[in-house]
Design a protein around this motif. Structure first.
Motif, short mmCIF file in Angstrom:
data_model
loop_
_atom_site.label_atom_id
_atom_site.label_comp_id
_atom_site.label_asym_id
_atom_site.label_seq_id
_atom_site.Cartn_x
_atom_site.Cartn_y
_atom_site.Cartn_z
N ILE A 196 0.91 -1.33 -0.12
CA ILE A 196 -0.05 -0.16 0.06
C ILE A 196 0.73 1.21 0.08
O ILE A 196 1.60 1.52 1.04
CB ILE A 196 -0.89 -0.22 1.24
CG1 ILE A 196 -1.80 -1.15 1.20
CG2 ILE A 196 -1.50 1.55 1.27
CD1 ILE A 196 -2.62 -1.34 2.62
N VAL A 197 0.68 2.10 -0.98
CA VAL A 197 1.40 3.28 -1.13
C VAL A 197 0.75 4.47 -0.17
O VAL A 197 -0.62 4.43 -0.51
CB VAL A 197 1.62 3.86 -2.44
CG1 VAL A 197 1.87 5.28 -2.35
CG2 VAL A 197 2.87 3.03 -3.10
N THR A 198 1.24 5.08 0.56
CA THR A 198 0.40 5.92 1.22
C THR A 198 1.06 7.33 1.83
O THR A 198 2.25 7.11 2.06
CB THR A 198 -0.35 5.36 2.65
OG1 THR A 198 -1.05 6.19 3.19
CG2 THR A 198 0.81 4.77 3.39
N HIS A 199 0.45 8.08 2.11
CA HIS A 199 0.76 9.41 2.89
C HIS A 199 0.48 9.43 4.19
O HIS A 199 1.14 10.22 5.06
CB HIS A 199 0.06 10.69 2.29
CG HIS A 199 0.74 11.29 1.08
ND1 HIS A 199 0.29 11.23 -0.08
CD2 HIS A 199 1.65 12.20 1.30
CE1 HIS A 199 1.10 12.19 -0.92
NE2 HIS A 199 1.88 12.79 -0.08
N ASP A 200 -0.40 8.61 4.69
CA ASP A 200 -0.87 8.56 5.94
C ASP A 200 -0.16 7.76 6.80
O ASP A 200 -0.37 6.55 6.61
CB ASP A 200 -2.48 8.06 5.79
CG ASP A 200 -3.08 8.21 7.17
OD1 ASP A 200 -2.58 8.51 8.27
OD2 ASP A 200 -4.41 8.07 7.01
N PRO A 201 0.50 8.35 7.95
CA PRO A 201 0.95 7.47 8.83
C PRO A 201 0.19 6.55 9.66
O PRO A 201 0.54 5.51 9.94
CB PRO A 201 1.75 8.51 10.17
CG PRO A 201 1.58 9.87 9.12
CD PRO A 201 0.39 9.95 8.30
N GLY A 202 -1.13 6.80 9.66
CA GLY A 202 -2.09 6.08 10.27
C GLY A 202 -2.30 4.71 9.61
O GLY A 202 -2.34 3.43 10.21
N VAL A 203 -2.13 4.79 8.56
CA VAL A 203 -2.15 3.65 7.38
C VAL A 203 -1.05 2.95 7.48
O VAL A 203 -0.94 1.55 7.76
CB VAL A 203 -2.40 3.98 5.92
CG1 VAL A 203 -2.52 2.99 4.82
CG2 VAL A 203 -3.99 4.73 5.75
N GLY A 204 0.13 3.44 7.65
CA GLY A 204 1.43 2.88 7.69
C GLY A 204 1.35 2.16 9.06
O GLY A 204 1.81 0.91 9.11
N ARG A 205 0.90 2.45 10.27
CA ARG A 205 0.91 1.90 11.67
C ARG A 205 0.04 0.59 11.51
O ARG A 205 0.18 -0.30 12.25
CB ARG A 205 0.23 2.80 12.48
CG ARG A 205 1.31 3.62 13.05
CD ARG A 205 0.83 4.47 14.20
NE ARG A 205 -0.22 5.43 14.20
CZ ARG A 205 -0.17 6.53 13.78
NH1 ARG A 205 0.98 7.12 13.82
NH2 ARG A 205 -1.29 7.38 13.51
N GLN A 206 -1.09 0.61 10.24
CA GLN A 206 -1.79 -0.72 10.52
C GLN A 206 -1.27 -1.80 9.55
O GLN A 206 -1.75 -3.04 9.13
CB GLN A 206 -3.28 -0.31 9.86
CG GLN A 206 -3.94 0.63 10.89
CD GLN A 206 -5.15 1.13 10.61
OE1 GLN A 206 -6.37 0.45 10.09
NE2 GLN A 206 -5.33 2.36 10.02
N CYS A 207 -0.06 -1.38 9.00
CA CYS A 207 0.78 -2.33 8.17
C CYS A 207 1.92 -3.07 9.13
O CYS A 207 2.02 -2.68 10.02
CB CYS A 207 1.28 -1.82 6.93
SG CYS A 207 0.07 -1.17 5.89
N ASP A 208 2.26 -4.17 8.63
CA ASP A 208 3.54 -4.99 9.31
C ASP A 208 4.65 -4.36 9.31
O ASP A 208 5.63 -4.54 10.15
CB ASP A 208 3.84 -6.43 8.59
CG ASP A 208 2.36 -7.05 8.78
OD1 ASP A 208 1.63 -7.10 9.61
OD2 ASP A 208 2.17 -8.00 7.91
N ARG A 209 5.06 -3.32 8.18
CA ARG A 209 6.10 -2.83 8.05
C ARG A 209 5.98 -1.57 7.08
O ARG A 209 5.20 -1.67 6.02
CB ARG A 209 7.00 -3.86 7.24
CG ARG A 209 8.51 -3.61 6.76
CD ARG A 209 9.36 -4.75 6.81
NE ARG A 209 8.96 -5.37 5.39
CZ ARG A 209 9.85 -5.24 4.18
NH1 ARG A 209 10.62 -4.41 4.09
NH2 ARG A 209 9.37 -6.06 3.35
N VAL A 210 6.76 -0.63 7.30
CA VAL A 210 6.70 0.68 6.66
C VAL A 210 8.19 0.55 5.81
O VAL A 210 9.06 0.68 6.45
CB VAL A 210 6.65 1.73 7.34
CG1 VAL A 210 6.74 3.18 6.56
CG2 VAL A 210 5.17 1.75 8.22
N ILE A 211 7.81 0.97 4.49
CA ILE A 211 9.02 1.09 3.90
C ILE A 211 9.18 2.44 3.41
O ILE A 211 8.11 3.21 2.76
CB ILE A 211 8.82 0.22 2.39
CG1 ILE A 211 9.04 -1.22 2.89
CG2 ILE A 211 10.12 0.53 1.29
CD1 ILE A 211 8.57 -2.29 1.60
#
Ligand code: ADP
Ligand code: MG
Length: 228
Positions: A196-211
């Motif tokens: 998932i490409v995102t601007h939203d840190p909230g979305v990032g936090r719901q993923c296993d890993r942020v690249i």
């Protein structure tokens, strides 16, 4: 599942633009990851390469062990249709087709009969909690419902990978959480690999890993830690 080695991509033009400057990236089967970075950092370019929608200039892209490089249009389409489902910020639904017809569309291109594709599309919509919206046009649906229809369409061909470009970018925060819950469910229960490409840190936090990507390069995890 996805392995990129030293991927470079330049958009040609009067002033050529070197957008990806040696991307190294590994996403394992069954991972739910986000790609975050400033606007213009190359996120969509990277996602389009992952989705075999665009070529790269140098480096190597292995998708499930297959080298994806200089493929013919047919070969590219074959891998894409077999492996990958796309979700976009602006939903990309066809406005004059209802939800079930939109979801069924990828199966039309695979030559599946109308009866069978409508049945399968209905099943997907039921899974997304949208059975009662099946015969509504996109214009009659909320943003969150439209995105769930788009996710159902991405799932209808049973891809191993879902690629989403700012899928919550047009949604309010509570609807974003619902859409993220759906992605998590597809990841946890159906084992889909999701990027998932995102601007939203909230979305990032719901993923296993942020690249993190910055100016065409992946920022190594170490430097993210020191930054914090
Ligand atoms: P992001 O998704 O992170 O905002 P993009 O991958 O869309 O970034 O774009 C990266 C850079 O490449 C931007 O400067 C953008 O203007 C440029 N760009 C994107 N697509 C094209 C294209 N088809 N031709 C030329 N330049 C492009
Ligand atoms: Mg983008």
């Amino acid at each position: 599942m996805i392995r990129l080695t030293e991927i470079n991509k330049t958009y040609p033009g009067a002033v050529p633009l070197h957008v990806l400057k040696g991307i190294n990236l590994h996403v394992e089967r069954g991972e739910l990851v986000s790609i975050m970075g400033a606007s213009g950092s190359g996120k969509s370019t990277l996602l389009n390469i992952l989705g075999i929608l665009d070529n790269y200039d140098s480096g190597e892209y292995l998708l499930d062990g297959t080298l994806i490089k200089d493929l013919s249009e047919n070969k590219g389409a074959e891998y894409r249709n077999r492996m990958i489902g796309f979700v976009f910020q602006s939903f990309n639904l066809i406005n004059y087709k209802n939800a079930v017809e939109n979801v069924a569309l990828p199966l039309f291109y695979q030559g599946v009969s109308r009866r069978k594709r409508n049945m399968l599309a209905m099943e997907q919509l039921e899974k997304m909690g949208l059975a009662d919206r099946a015969h509504h046009l996109p214009g009659e649906l909320s943003g969150g419902q439209k995105q769930r229809v788009a996710i159902a369409r991405a799932m209808i061909t049973n891809p191993s990978i879902i690629l989403a470009d700012e899928p919550t970018g047009a949604l309010d925060s509570s609807t974003s959480r619902d859409v993220m819950a759906l992605f998590r469910q597809l990841n946890r229960q159906e084992g889909k690999t999701i990027v998932i490409v995102t601007h939203d840190p909230g979305v990032g936090r719901q993923c296993d890993r942020v690249i993190r990507i910055s100016d065409g390069l992946i920022i190594p995890d170490e430097s993210i830690k020191t930054d914090n």
